[in-house]
Design an enzyme around this catalytic site. Sequence first.
Site, PDB file in Angstrom:
ATOM      1  N   ALA A  50       0.838  -1.202   0.000  1.00  0.00           N
ATOM      2  CA  ALA A  50       0.000   0.000   0.000  1.00  0.00           C
ATOM      3  C   ALA A  50       0.865   1.241   0.000  1.00  0.00           C
ATOM      4  CB  ALA A  50      -0.878   0.003   1.256  1.00  0.00           C
TER       5      ALA A  50
ATOM      6  N   TYR B  60      -6.352   9.748   0.107  1.00  0.00           N
ATOM      7  CA  TYR B  60      -5.966   8.399   0.552  1.00  0.00           C
ATOM      8  C   TYR B  60      -7.220   7.551   0.784  1.00  0.00           C
ATOM      9  CZ  TYR B  60      -4.752   4.801   4.026  1.00  0.00           C
ATOM     10  OH  TYR B  60      -4.644   3.618   4.731  1.00  0.00           O
TER      11      TYR B  60
HETATM   12  N1  NAP Z   1      -0.770   1.907   9.189  1.00  0.00           N
HETATM   13  C1  NAP Z   1      -2.000   2.207   9.550  1.00  0.00           C
HETATM   14  O1  NAP Z   1      -2.223   2.915  10.549  1.00  0.00           O
HETATM   15  C2  NAP Z   1      -3.182   1.674   8.775  1.00  0.00           C
HETATM   16  C3  NAP Z   1      -4.470   1.998   9.197  1.00  0.00           C
HETATM   17  C4  NAP Z   1      -5.554   1.489   8.479  1.00  0.00           C
HETATM   18  C5  NAP Z   1      -5.359   0.683   7.379  1.00  0.00           C
HETATM   19  N2  NAP Z   1      -4.087   0.403   6.982  1.00  0.00           N
HETATM   20  C6  NAP Z   1      -3.917  -0.437   5.798  1.00  0.00           C
HETATM   21  O2  NAP Z   1      -3.161  -1.583   6.164  1.00  0.00           O
HETATM   22  C7  NAP Z   1      -2.389  -2.026   5.034  1.00  0.00           C
HETATM   23  C8  NAP Z   1      -0.931  -2.198   5.427  1.00  0.00           C
HETATM   24  O3  NAP Z   1      -0.416  -0.915   5.760  1.00  0.00           O
HETATM   25  P1  NAP Z   1       1.012  -0.714   6.430  1.00  0.00           P
HETATM   26  O4  NAP Z   1       0.797   0.233   7.549  1.00  0.00           O
HETATM   27  O5  NAP Z   1       1.672  -2.025   6.685  1.00  0.00           O
HETATM   28  O6  NAP Z   1       1.765   0.071   5.249  1.00  0.00           O
HETATM   29  P2  NAP Z   1       3.350   0.226   5.037  1.00  0.00           P
HETATM   30  O7  NAP Z   1       4.090   0.055   6.311  1.00  0.00           O
HETATM   31  O8  NAP Z   1       3.523   1.521   4.297  1.00  0.00           O
HETATM   32  O9  NAP Z   1       3.720  -1.002   4.095  1.00  0.00           O
HETATM   33  C9  NAP Z   1       3.310  -1.057   2.765  1.00  0.00           C
HETATM   34  C10 NAP Z   1       4.346  -1.856   2.026  1.00  0.00           C
HETATM   35  O10 NAP Z   1       3.917  -1.988   0.665  1.00  0.00           O
HETATM   36  C11 NAP Z   1       5.058  -1.812  -0.166  1.00  0.00           C
HETATM   37  N3  NAP Z   1       4.642  -1.437  -1.509  1.00  0.00           N
HETATM   38  C12 NAP Z   1       4.342  -0.200  -1.993  1.00  0.00           C
HETATM   39  N4  NAP Z   1       4.038  -0.274  -3.304  1.00  0.00           N
HETATM   40  C13 NAP Z   1       4.137  -1.583  -3.656  1.00  0.00           C
HETATM   41  C14 NAP Z   1       3.954  -2.293  -4.867  1.00  0.00           C
HETATM   42  N5  NAP Z   1       3.606  -1.655  -5.993  1.00  0.00           N
HETATM   43  N6  NAP Z   1       4.141  -3.629  -4.872  1.00  0.00           N
HETATM   44  C15 NAP Z   1       4.502  -4.295  -3.748  1.00  0.00           C
HETATM   45  N7  NAP Z   1       4.710  -3.673  -2.563  1.00  0.00           N
HETATM   46  C16 NAP Z   1       4.524  -2.337  -2.524  1.00  0.00           C
HETATM   47  C17 NAP Z   1       5.837  -0.713   0.535  1.00  0.00           C
HETATM   48  O11 NAP Z   1       7.162  -0.692   0.075  1.00  0.00           O
HETATM   49  P3  NAP Z   1       7.965   0.722   0.071  1.00  0.00           P
HETATM   50  O12 NAP Z   1       7.939   1.204   1.487  1.00  0.00           O
HETATM   51  O13 NAP Z   1       9.312   0.324  -0.424  1.00  0.00           O
HETATM   52  O14 NAP Z   1       7.204   1.609  -0.858  1.00  0.00           O
HETATM   53  C18 NAP Z   1       5.730  -1.177   1.986  1.00  0.00           C
HETATM   54  O15 NAP Z   1       6.713  -2.124   2.309  1.00  0.00           O
HETATM   55  C19 NAP Z   1      -2.627  -0.988   3.928  1.00  0.00           C
HETATM   56  O16 NAP Z   1      -3.636  -1.445   3.078  1.00  0.00           O
HETATM   57  C20 NAP Z   1      -3.124   0.234   4.692  1.00  0.00           C
HETATM   58  O17 NAP Z   1      -3.918   1.072   3.889  1.00  0.00           O
HETATM   59  C21 NAP Z   1      -2.990   0.860   7.651  1.00  0.00           C
END
Ligand code: NAP
Length: 285
Positions: A57, A122
């Site tokens: 994401a 977003y």
């Molecule tokens: N964090 C929160 O508070 C939160 C809250 C509600 C929902 N969510 C949802 O939970 C999910 C996980 O979020 P997270 O917090 O784990 O996000 P994150 O820490 O930003 O991790 C997302 C990962 O996806 C990778 N990525 C980006 N573009 C990509 C692509 N085209 N192909 C493959 N990998 C790719 C990123 O790599 P790079 O860093 O190298 O770009 C990163 O390692 C998401 O759907 C998010 O919307 C998160």
Amino acid sequence: MILITGAKGLLGQEFVHRIPATEVLSPSKEELDITSWHSLQNYVRGKKIDFIINCAADRYAEIIQEHPGQSRAVSIDGPRNLAEFARDNGAALIHFSTDYVFDGKSNIPYKEQDPTGPLSAYAQLKRLGEEAVLKAGGTVLVIRTAWLFSAYGKDFVKTIRSLAQKNKEIRVVFDQVGSPCYAGDLARWVVGILPQIKSGTREIYHLTNEGVCSWYDLAYLTVKGFGLATQVVPIHTHEYPQKAIRPHYSVLDKSKIKRDFNLQLRHYSEGLNECIQQILRNEME
Ligand SMILES: NC(=O)c1ccc[n+]([C@@H]2O[C@H](COP(=O)([O-])OP(=O)(O)OC[C@H]3O[C@@H](n4cnc5c(N)ncnc54)[C@H](OP(=O)(O)O)[C@@H]3O)[C@@H](O)[C@H]2O)c1
């Protein structure tokens, strides 16, 4: 096999730590770019995938607000690629979305079927991503979660700790109320329900820890949890202006997932304690 996309991110790492190495594939973005059908086909060639857990994401709302076009592919096209691959290869897709799809005008916890009203770019992209994966058919669970904190990656808990270590006082908004979630708990619960997912299921579920709080409360407990003496001062949203508007109220009602999968959730404060202990353990290694 379970394929974790976005495996190096905050949530992805929590999954990787909770699935036996022999059962999980955890490619980097360079090994598997979900926005490229070619990259996906190349990576999965010769592998039998039963579940895809999509943690890939772009979740930095402030940057996305300025450049929404750059996030479209990973928020919509990539998830659609995964859903179509899963559909055509007998796999189930677990895709994550956010509490921010709601406009925050309610004062009753949001249910899955409640009307959405994204306030930021977003949130709008995440909503379109939900629609794209559900439309693809096959077996899809969209899990809306919220306010993730984790021992891995960039998150609120580590940010607050770092600020509190450098300042005598920190100011945190108290008029945004939501459902915090320890990403370690989320990963454990999702792995636990995988065997129960019926083929052809296409549903949205809400899943976070139990309990409701403001960012101020979460910051307060974080500072105390790390044994810091920093004063945490509650402020209004307008005193911490941001480009992407956040809902004032985004508490999620988890009744549906608890009922359908017989899940027992725990309070976010217990998740926070475990997360803090894990952060401290990681530092010792
Ligand atoms: N964090 C929160 O508070 C939160 C809250 C509600 C929902 N969510 C949802 O939970 C999910 C996980 O979020 P997270 O917090 O784990 O996000 P994150 O820490 O930003 O991790 C997302 C990962 O996806 C990778 N990525 C980006 N573009 C990509 C692509 N085209 N192909 C493959 N990998 C790719 C990123 O790599 P790079 O860093 O190298 O770009 C990163 O390692 C998401 O759907 C998010 O919307 C998160």
